[in-house]
Design an enzyme around this catalytic site. Structure first.
Site, mmCIF file in Angstrom:
data_model
loop_
_atom_site.group_PDB
_atom_site.id
_atom_site.type_symbol
_atom_site.label_atom_id
_atom_site.label_comp_id
_atom_site.label_asym_id
_atom_site.label_seq_id
_atom_site.Cartn_x
_atom_site.Cartn_y
_atom_site.Cartn_z
ATOM 1 N N LYS A 89 55.506 144.064 28.226
ATOM 2 C CA LYS A 89 54.534 143.116 29.048
ATOM 3 C C LYS A 89 54.573 143.731 30.458
ATOM 4 O O LYS A 89 55.446 144.334 30.988
ATOM 5 C CB LYS A 89 55.204 141.701 29.092
ATOM 6 C CG LYS A 89 54.485 140.780 29.852
ATOM 7 C CD LYS A 89 55.180 139.138 29.438
ATOM 8 C CE LYS A 89 54.458 138.083 30.140
ATOM 9 N NZ LYS A 89 55.007 136.745 30.161
ATOM 10 N N SER A 164 52.251 133.128 28.442
ATOM 11 C CA SER A 164 51.660 134.050 29.267
ATOM 12 C C SER A 164 51.698 135.743 28.568
ATOM 13 O O SER A 164 51.027 136.615 28.911
ATOM 14 C CB SER A 164 52.197 134.314 30.498
ATOM 15 O OG SER A 164 53.432 134.637 30.607
ATOM 16 N N SER A 188 56.561 131.354 27.024
ATOM 17 C CA SER A 188 55.556 132.587 27.142
ATOM 18 C C SER A 188 55.727 133.494 25.970
ATOM 19 O O SER A 188 54.919 134.403 25.810
ATOM 20 C CB SER A 188 55.392 133.120 28.369
ATOM 21 O OG SER A 188 54.624 132.179 29.210
#
Ligand code: GLN
Length: 496
Positions: A89, A164, A188
């Protein structure tokens, strides 16, 4: 989509095939990039990828395998993920590579060091192929709040992949990576894993170092795996976990025994379903199909000898507001470092220092981040500190205690991961109250620091995946991943 067989392997299957020289890491990386070249323009799972470097790393991995095989050394001595293409990420630092957190503020930020969890992944032999898209600074539920544009759901480009860590989930589900690291503050990892039909593990708080994870809400931020199988999730957890002198909140925690997951039995297990997570009121209600899936899971567990009970945890009704008060308070403090002076974006033509701060922050942050900073500053202000922030802290304590009490009677808790399946773009993210309410099932574990895993279990009438969540006591990864494996074997669609 015509997919190449190599792409459907799990990370552990690929690692094994590479060691045994059935396939090469170079073949795996090439196949991934063929898929990326063809489809990534409409998926936008990645913010950046590193093809040439990935290929040269893959070559080095294959050379190592050759060397071992030539020397007849035990292949089990090779690093566990040798040659496997993995994504990270965009809020996990990799030295020399931009890490932008989905924000204009850090668009050109190149960190001088690597996050501890990423370093461990590299040591485990993984080939890191790129950084994945995310809601700005991790704030969101749909990956629509990225400065670099939205990510699409792997099965339907008009829908969101969750957030997210939506880029990480979309990459793994779209066969553009074999596994990925995400981060989970309030859900997330779990929620995008649920939307995309994957396994997403939020480990016990502190078991994975936060060094090099760009801070959102430090008391809840946790890095963890998004994977295609329960075994992959466990393997990645084993790789990235462990105490780290660079993170004083990190702790040592037990490794997961992957072979023991295989023989996990639910017989005699006491499994609770928190009533408060089956929302039938408010902005976001549990969809019928998700409720049906949960019901099927319950029946399956009962058939196999588990004892299921609905549990009453009244404090969980406050989990969403408590989470948003505390996480925004921490975010407002963590994000105060982006001032245009030290690093990141700097506005031009500022009249004086104050003007520089104002312009930099006004231009550098997106709408959702600004909303959180405002909320955070509000609850921390001297007028509201006692009646809002302190109260939320007390409520958090009650959440922790409620879980402790429940886990003295139950082995596991089961709930939906999200009340709904992947919505259309624009449906949730545009209304913050709906977006926040949709976090109902995931934020309790975040507040309590306990581990939770989302597992795929069934589909809705559009064929979109449904995710269920298993929560365990602190350091209960073995238990929840064992149960995850049980569902994987016995799940909707027959498992494997
Ligand atoms: N949806 C939650 C939020 O926006 C969770 C985000 C996260 O876990 N990073 O705060």
């Amino acid at each position: 989509m015509e997919k190449e067989p190599i792409l459907s392997m799990t990370a552990l299957e690929l690692a094994q095939a590479i060691r045994k020289k059935k396939v090469t890491s170079v073949e795996a990386v090439r196949a991934i990039f063929r898929n990326i070249d063809e489809h990534e323009y409409e998926r936008h799972a990645y913010v950046a990828f590193w093809k040439e470097e990935a290929l040269s790393e893959a070559l080095a991995c294959d050379a190592l395998v050759d060397k071992y095989n030539a020397g007849n050394t035990e292949i089990s001595e090779l690093p566990p993920l040798l040659g496997v293409p993995v994504a990270i990420k965009d809020n996990l630092l990799l030295s020399g590579k931009t890490a932008s957190c989905g924000s204009k503020m850090l668009e050109n930020y190149i960190p001088p060091y690597t996050a501890s969890c990423v370093e461990k992944l590299e040591k485990a032999g993984a080939v890191i192929i790129g950084r994945t898209n995310m809601d700005e600074f991790g704030m969101g539920v749909s990956t629509e709040h990225s400065y670099f544009g939205a990510t699409s759901h792997p099965m339907d480009i008009d829908r969101v992949p969750g957030g997210s860590s939506g880029g990480s989930a979309a990459a793994v589900a779209s066969l553009e990576a074999f596994a990925a690291l995400g981060t989970d503050t309030g859900g997330s990892i779990r929620q995008p894993a649920a939307f995309c039909g994957l396994f997403g593990l939020r480990p016990t708080y502190g078991s994975v170092s936060r060094h090099g994870l760009v801070a959102f809400a430090s008391s809840m931020d946790t890095a963890g795996p998004i994977a295609r199988s329960s075994a992959d999730a466990a393997a990645l957890f084993n790789i990235v976990m462990g105490p780290d002198p660079k993170d004083q909140t990190s702790v040592s925690s037990p490794r997961v025994d992957i072979s023991a997951m295989e023989s996990y039995s639910v017989e005699g297990k006491r499994i609770g379903i928190p009533k408060q997570l089956l929302s039938d009121e408010g902005d976001v209600r549990l969809s019928e199909e998700v409720a049906e899936s949960l019901q099927k899971a319950k029946v399956l567990l009962q058939e196999k000898g588990a004892i299921i009970e609905e549990v009453d945890m009244p404090i969980l009704s406050y989990a969403v507001p408590v989470y948003y008060i505390l996480s925004s308070a921490e975010a407002s403090s963590n994000l105060s470092r982006y001032d245009g002076i030290r690093y990141g974006y700097r506005a031009e033509d500022a009249a004086d220092l104050h003007d520089l701060y104002t312009k930099t922050r006004s231009e550098g942050f997106g709408l959702e981040v600004k909303r959180r900073i405002l909320l955070g500053n509000y609850v921390l202000s001297s007028e509201h500190f006692e009646d809002i922030y302190r109260k939320a802290e007390k409520a958090r304590d009650l959440v922790r205690k409620a879980f402790e009490e429940v886990f003295s009677k139950f082995d596991l808790l089961l709930s939906p991961t999200s009340p709904v399946t992947a919505p259309k773009k624009g449906e949730i993210a545009d209304d913050p109250l709906i977006a926040y309410a949709s976090d109902l099932c995931t934020v309790p574990a975040s507040l309590a620091g306990i581990p939770a895993v989302s597992i795929p279990f069934g589909e809705d009438r559009n064929g979109l995946p449904i995710g269920l969540q298993l929560m365990g006591p602190r350091f209960g990864e073995q238990e929840i991943l064992g149960a995850a494996r049980f569902f994987e074997k016995n799940g909707e669609g027959g498992g494997d």
